[in-house]
Write an enzyme that holds these catalytic residues in place. Structure first.
Site, PDB file in Angstrom:
ATOM      1  N   CYS A 249      -4.958   8.071   9.723  1.00  0.00           N
ATOM      2  CA  CYS A 249      -5.011   7.525  10.911  1.00  0.00           C
ATOM      3  C   CYS A 249      -4.309   8.590  12.174  1.00  0.00           C
ATOM      4  CB  CYS A 249      -4.059   6.022  10.983  1.00  0.00           C
ATOM      5  SG  CYS A 249      -4.700   4.721  10.356  1.00  0.00           S
TER       6      CYS A 249
ATOM      7  N   LYS B  81       0.825  -1.158   0.046  1.00  0.00           N
ATOM      8  CA  LYS B  81       0.082  -0.098  -0.005  1.00  0.00           C
ATOM      9  C   LYS B  81       0.864   1.328  -0.180  1.00  0.00           C
ATOM     10  CE  LYS B  81      -1.714   1.419   4.068  1.00  0.00           C
ATOM     11  NZ  LYS B  81      -1.040   2.993   4.281  1.00  0.00           N
ATOM     12  N   ASN B  82       1.977   1.466   0.768  1.00  0.00           N
ATOM     13  CA  ASN B  82       2.694   2.425   0.937  1.00  0.00           C
ATOM     14  C   ASN B  82       3.576   2.872  -0.029  1.00  0.00           C
ATOM     15  OD1 ASN B  82       1.179   2.929   3.184  1.00  0.00           O
ATOM     16  ND2 ASN B  82       2.884   2.383   4.606  1.00  0.00           N
TER      17      ASN B  82
ATOM     18  N   ARG C 213      -3.832  10.135   4.707  1.00  0.00           N
ATOM     19  CA  ARG C 213      -2.905  10.988   4.951  1.00  0.00           C
ATOM     20  C   ARG C 213      -2.114  11.173   3.668  1.00  0.00           C
ATOM     21  NH1 ARG C 213       0.736  14.194   8.138  1.00  0.00           N
ATOM     22  NH2 ARG C 213       2.715  13.799   7.447  1.00  0.00           N
TER      23      ARG C 213
ATOM     24  N   ARG D  86      -8.435  -0.067   4.797  1.00  0.00           N
ATOM     25  CA  ARG D  86      -7.379   0.898   4.355  1.00  0.00           C
ATOM     26  C   ARG D  86      -6.162   0.083   3.677  1.00  0.00           C
ATOM     27  NH1 ARG D  86      -7.691   6.127   7.641  1.00  0.00           N
ATOM     28  NH2 ARG D  86      -6.522   7.020   5.925  1.00  0.00           N
TER      29      ARG D  86
ATOM     30  N   ASP E 265       4.849   0.332  11.850  1.00  0.00           N
ATOM     31  CA  ASP E 265       3.553  -0.166  11.504  1.00  0.00           C
ATOM     32  C   ASP E 265       3.523  -1.579  12.058  1.00  0.00           C
ATOM     33  OD1 ASP E 265       2.872   2.176  10.212  1.00  0.00           O
ATOM     34  OD2 ASP E 265       3.649   1.583   8.192  1.00  0.00           O
TER      35      ASP E 265
ATOM     36  N   ARG F  47       0.694  14.772  13.068  1.00  0.00           N
ATOM     37  CA  ARG F  47       1.476  14.297  12.045  1.00  0.00           C
ATOM     38  C   ARG F  47       1.526  15.490  11.049  1.00  0.00           C
ATOM     39  NH1 ARG F  47      -1.242   8.849   9.792  1.00  0.00           N
ATOM     40  NH2 ARG F  47       0.835   8.594   8.538  1.00  0.00           N
ATOM     41  N   PRO F  48       2.804  16.410  11.293  1.00  0.00           N
ATOM     42  CA  PRO F  48       2.754  17.674  10.596  1.00  0.00           C
ATOM     43  C   PRO F  48       3.359  17.349   9.329  1.00  0.00           C
ATOM     44  CG  PRO F  48       4.440  17.386  12.427  1.00  0.00           C
ATOM     45  CD  PRO F  48       3.644  16.472  12.405  1.00  0.00           C
TER      46      PRO F  48
ATOM     47  N   ASP G  36       5.403  19.783   7.774  1.00  0.00           N
ATOM     48  CA  ASP G  36       6.256  21.116   7.793  1.00  0.00           C
ATOM     49  C   ASP G  36       7.476  20.613   6.797  1.00  0.00           C
ATOM     50  OD1 ASP G  36       6.669  19.401   9.934  1.00  0.00           O
ATOM     51  OD2 ASP G  36       8.621  20.518  10.182  1.00  0.00           O
TER      52      ASP G  36
HETATM   53  N1  EPU Z   1       7.031  14.359  10.436  1.00  0.00           N
HETATM   54  C1  EPU Z   1       7.106  15.785  10.599  1.00  0.00           C
HETATM   55  N2  EPU Z   1       6.882  16.730   9.566  1.00  0.00           N
HETATM   56  C2  EPU Z   1       6.754  16.136   8.494  1.00  0.00           C
HETATM   57  C3  EPU Z   1       6.601  15.018   7.955  1.00  0.00           C
HETATM   58  C4  EPU Z   1       6.674  13.851   9.064  1.00  0.00           C
HETATM   59  O1  EPU Z   1       7.138  16.044  11.813  1.00  0.00           O
HETATM   60  O2  EPU Z   1       6.559  17.221   7.417  1.00  0.00           O
HETATM   61  C5  EPU Z   1       7.102  13.535  11.471  1.00  0.00           C
HETATM   62  C6  EPU Z   1       5.868  12.732  11.685  1.00  0.00           C
HETATM   63  O3  EPU Z   1       4.851  13.455  12.580  1.00  0.00           O
HETATM   64  C7  EPU Z   1       6.231  11.260  12.316  1.00  0.00           C
HETATM   65  C8  EPU Z   1       7.527  11.054  11.732  1.00  0.00           C
HETATM   66  O4  EPU Z   1       7.963  12.383  10.886  1.00  0.00           O
HETATM   67  O5  EPU Z   1       6.601  11.529  13.765  1.00  0.00           O
HETATM   68  C9  EPU Z   1       7.491  10.083  10.586  1.00  0.00           C
HETATM   69  O6  EPU Z   1       6.383  10.315   9.652  1.00  0.00           O
HETATM   70  P1  EPU Z   1       6.562  10.071   8.072  1.00  0.00           P
HETATM   71  O7  EPU Z   1       6.379  11.464   7.342  1.00  0.00           O
HETATM   72  O8  EPU Z   1       7.817   9.287   7.734  1.00  0.00           O
HETATM   73  O9  EPU Z   1       5.392   9.134   7.941  1.00  0.00           O
HETATM   74  P2  EPU Z   1       4.289   9.128   6.907  1.00  0.00           P
HETATM   75  O10 EPU Z   1       4.895   9.414   5.333  1.00  0.00           O
HETATM   76  O11 EPU Z   1       3.262  10.060   7.173  1.00  0.00           O
HETATM   77  C10 EPU Z   1       4.306   6.743   6.007  1.00  0.00           C
HETATM   78  C11 EPU Z   1       3.459   5.677   5.911  1.00  0.00           C
HETATM   79  C12 EPU Z   1       3.131   5.236   7.319  1.00  0.00           C
HETATM   80  C13 EPU Z   1       4.397   4.662   8.212  1.00  0.00           C
HETATM   81  C14 EPU Z   1       5.572   5.890   8.242  1.00  0.00           C
HETATM   82  C15 EPU Z   1       6.444   5.531   9.015  1.00  0.00           C
HETATM   83  C16 EPU Z   1       2.478   6.000   3.875  1.00  0.00           C
HETATM   84  C17 EPU Z   1       1.141   6.547   3.237  1.00  0.00           C
HETATM   85  N3  EPU Z   1       2.179   5.978   5.170  1.00  0.00           N
HETATM   86  O12 EPU Z   1       3.606   7.823   6.738  1.00  0.00           O
HETATM   87  O13 EPU Z   1       2.158   4.161   7.185  1.00  0.00           O
HETATM   88  O14 EPU Z   1       3.924   4.448   9.553  1.00  0.00           O
HETATM   89  O15 EPU Z   1       5.586   6.240   6.818  1.00  0.00           O
HETATM   90  O16 EPU Z   1       7.209   4.407   8.154  1.00  0.00           O
HETATM   91  O17 EPU Z   1       3.523   5.648   3.373  1.00  0.00           O
HETATM   92  C18 EPU Z   1       0.382   2.725   7.814  1.00  0.00           C
HETATM   93  O18 EPU Z   1       0.704   2.230   6.772  1.00  0.00           O
HETATM   94  O19 EPU Z   1      -0.288   2.222   8.709  1.00  0.00           O
HETATM   95  C19 EPU Z   1       1.035   3.747   8.166  1.00  0.00           C
HETATM   96  C20 EPU Z   1       0.648   4.838   9.087  1.00  0.00           C
END
Ligand code: EPU
Length: 420
Positions: free
Chosen positions: A117, A23-24, A93, A399, A307, A122-123, A125
């Site tokens: 979720c 999925k990711n 997201r 999802r 995850d 989950r900013p 920035d």
């Molecule tokens: N973060 C920031 N600022 C940003 C982006 C991220 O502070 O601009 C922080 C987040 O708040 C978090 C950390 O950085 O604490 C990691 O977040 P990341 O951006 O790596 O996660 P994501 O891209 O939102 C993807 C997966 C998630 C998985 C995470 C970590 C997708 C669609 N989602 O999320 O998958 O947990 O990477 O590996 O690729 C799931 O599949 O259930 C799921 C939540």
């Protein structure tokens, strides 16, 4: 009306399972297709609600996008819109991944904050800061976000504040058709990042270094199309492995490489499972009692995946001895703890850590999924527990899992869904 998954647990699982595309990986690839001026075909794509939302977002932009069985066909040849509705953005997201490709393609994008979720704040920035460094202007008005780059994005050298998976993907998609060279430092190294870079290169991009913490992108004027099969879903594989650990039995997973989820396999071995690793398959077996594993901490790839933290926790509820899983990525990873307790498990939440103590025998209960992986964790806990467990709000699981009922049936479990 909510869909309820009823599981009669306490019996060993046995059988083989085919692991679908991740999925990711699929979600960023669908967003990246916006950049392609010729047709894109993605293979082995599971039917997930998040995939449906991505296809709807593409259609909202004026892109032709449809899923036929396990194949997705996208045609973004015609001019596209630059507006993403708040309603669609809030559905997941990964909608944030559309910002960069739409901005790159049209010079503008109007959107809102993404949903997803509730795992704590989950900013976005880093996504926005990186795009700004590449020449975009950013403006907020009444909870809508307006990004503009009328003369195109330009290559830059940028260091991510932390190795965010999503922000790395955003900046890869922004840079691939930007003017000049972009060098990204401190990037995420997850297999899904390598997959996105491979896909973009298949379509004519010039990206090197994906999978390391520095990625170099030579911008090209535009991307063509192509046919691509995304990487296998290491979290679905971890789910199956943890289900086997919880219930006992033996499961072979085809179409997945052990190295994709090695940290999960290693902890399961430590807990008493045996694992057989072949080229394109992995077999997990549990014939004896599990034992506690002490402290497990999640980390960015190649660390233990966040995850899989609730999934492992669900398996370890069956262990003799104590375990503690601490998530270093998301502050609220263990909403499933409430359901574990309702099933009689001795667990305690301490900030981002879940302590698992040896308690009395667990029992079936009525529980509620509160997020995708937490819902899957409740299903794993139910498989390891004698009696009937009812899990409500199954839409969270949809999802990321195509059809949990069929998956478990295939492994010999008595399971049924009902609407209420
Ligand atoms: N973060 C920031 N600022 C940003 C982006 C991220 O502070 O601009 C922080 C987040 O708040 C978090 C950390 O950085 O604490 C990691 O977040 P990341 O951006 O790596 O996660 P994501 O891209 O939102 C993807 C997966 C998630 C998985 C995470 C970590 C997708 C669609 N989602 O999320 O998958 O947990 O990477 O590996 O690729 C799931 O599949 O259930 C799921 C939540």
């Amino acid at each position: 009306m909510t869909e309820i998954l009823e599981i009669w647990g306490g019996h060993p699982l046995c059988g083989t399972v085919e692991i679908p595309s991740a999925k990711n990986s699929v979600l960023p690839l669908l967003a990246a297709s916006v950049l392609c001026r010729e047709k894109v075909c993605l293979e082995k794509i599971p039917q997930l609600s998040d995939v449906q939302v991505s296809l709807a977002l593409l259609r909202e932009l004026g892109v032709s996008a449809r899923q036929s069985g396990n194949r997705v066909l996208i045609d973004a040849e015609r001019d596209i819109s630059s507006s993403l509705s708040t309603e669609m953005m809030r559905k997941m997201r990964a909608s944030v991944l559309f910002l960069a490709p739409v901005l790159s393609r049209t010079g503008a994008v109007d959107a809102s904050l993404p949903g997803g979720c509730k795992l704590g704040a989950r900013p976005i920035d880093i996504h926005l800061d990186g795009l700004e460094k590449m020449g975009a202007t950013i403006h907020w008005h009444e909870e809508r976000l307006y990004l503009r780059a009328p003369h195109g994005l330009k290559g830059t050298e940028y260091t991510l504040r932390c190795p965010s998976v999503g922000a790395t993907e955003t900046l890869l998609m922004a840079a691939v058709c930007a003017k000049g060279t972009t060098v990204l430092h401190g990037t995420a190294r997850e297999p899904e990042i390598m997959d996105l870079a491979d896909f973009l290169n298949t379509c004519g991009g010039h990206i090197t270094g994906a999978g390391s913490d520095t990625i170099r992108i030579e911008g090209v004027p535009s991307l063509l199309g192509g046919t691509y099969t995304p990487v296998p879903d290491r979290i679905v594989a971890a789910t199956v492995a943890c289900a086997c650990a919880a219930a006992g039995g033996c499961i072979t997973m085809h179409g997945v490489q052990a190295e994709l989820f090695e940290p999960v396999l290693e902890v399961l071995e430590k807990a008493g499972c045996t694992v057989q690793r072949e080229n394109e398959s992995v077999t997990v077996e549990r014939r004896q009692l599990l034992h506690g594993v002490g402290l497990v901490e999640t980390g960015v790839y190649p660390g233990f995946p966040t995850d899989a933290a609730p999934l492992l926790a669900a398996a370890l509820l069956q262990a003799e001895g104590e375990s503690c899983i601490r998530d270093t990525i998301f502050p609220k990873r263990f909403a499933c703890a409430e359901g574990f307790s309702a099933m009689g498990a001795q667990v305690q939440l301490e900030g981002p850590a879940l302590h698992i103590y040896q308690g009395k025998a667990m029992h079936g209960a009525r529980v509620r999924a509160q997020d995708l992986r937490g819902g899957a964790a409740l299903a794993i806990a139910a498989l390891g527990t004698a009696g009937k467990t009812e899990i409500s709000d199954v839409f969270y699981m949809k999802r990321g899992y195509e059809d949990m009922k069929s998956l478990f049936r295939q492994l010999g479990v008595k399971v049924r869904t009902k609407k209420k």
